[in-house]
Design an enzyme around this catalytic site. Sequence first.
Site, short mmCIF file in Angstrom:
data_model
loop_
_atom_site.label_atom_id
_atom_site.label_comp_id
_atom_site.label_asym_id
_atom_site.label_seq_id
_atom_site.Cartn_x
_atom_site.Cartn_y
_atom_site.Cartn_z
N ASP A 296 64.13 55.90 32.22
CA ASP A 296 63.02 55.14 32.81
C ASP A 296 61.66 55.68 32.37
OD1 ASP A 296 63.02 57.55 34.20
OD2 ASP A 296 63.17 56.64 36.19
N CYS B 161 60.85 81.17 18.48
CA CYS B 161 61.01 79.72 18.33
C CYS B 161 62.01 79.39 17.24
CB CYS B 161 59.67 79.07 18.04
SG CYS B 161 58.47 79.31 19.38
#
Length: 157
Positions: free
Chosen positions: A139, A45
Amino acid sequence: MTLALGATAPDFEAETTEGPIKFHEWIGDSWAVLFSHPKSFTPVCTTELGYMARIEPEFERRGVKIIAISVDPVAANEGWSKDIEETQGFAPNYPIISDSDLKVAKLFEMLPAEIEGGSEGRTAADNQTVRNVFVIGPDKKIKLILVYPMTTGRNFD
């Protein structure tokens, strides 16, 4: 609720390394990429966050905001950001959500809703399902979901 392509991405409020956000408000009229991590200071990570910091201008050029999530408190993620800069040459130039209560991980179905407690005492192995990428449109609909095991790195190119 089951997340699927076309579903509205969960909205939430959270603390980040850049201050508090309201997720849908933060997205605004942009596209967004949310990518998750099972714990701060995990080796794979760390390289991913550093790489994303390096290529973030390419996302910005395309009108896409990026945001990471780790299930650790803000202070841990701030310390991790310094480690990322030191080890990868680039500091995160985007917010890292601090999800120590695991609320966001559960909203995005990365952890089962019935898991009790917060991140304290949990290991990266406990949180191994918190390895996802979500692409969210202006959206606020989910356009892409990628799920990876801890043994697989992500290639953001």
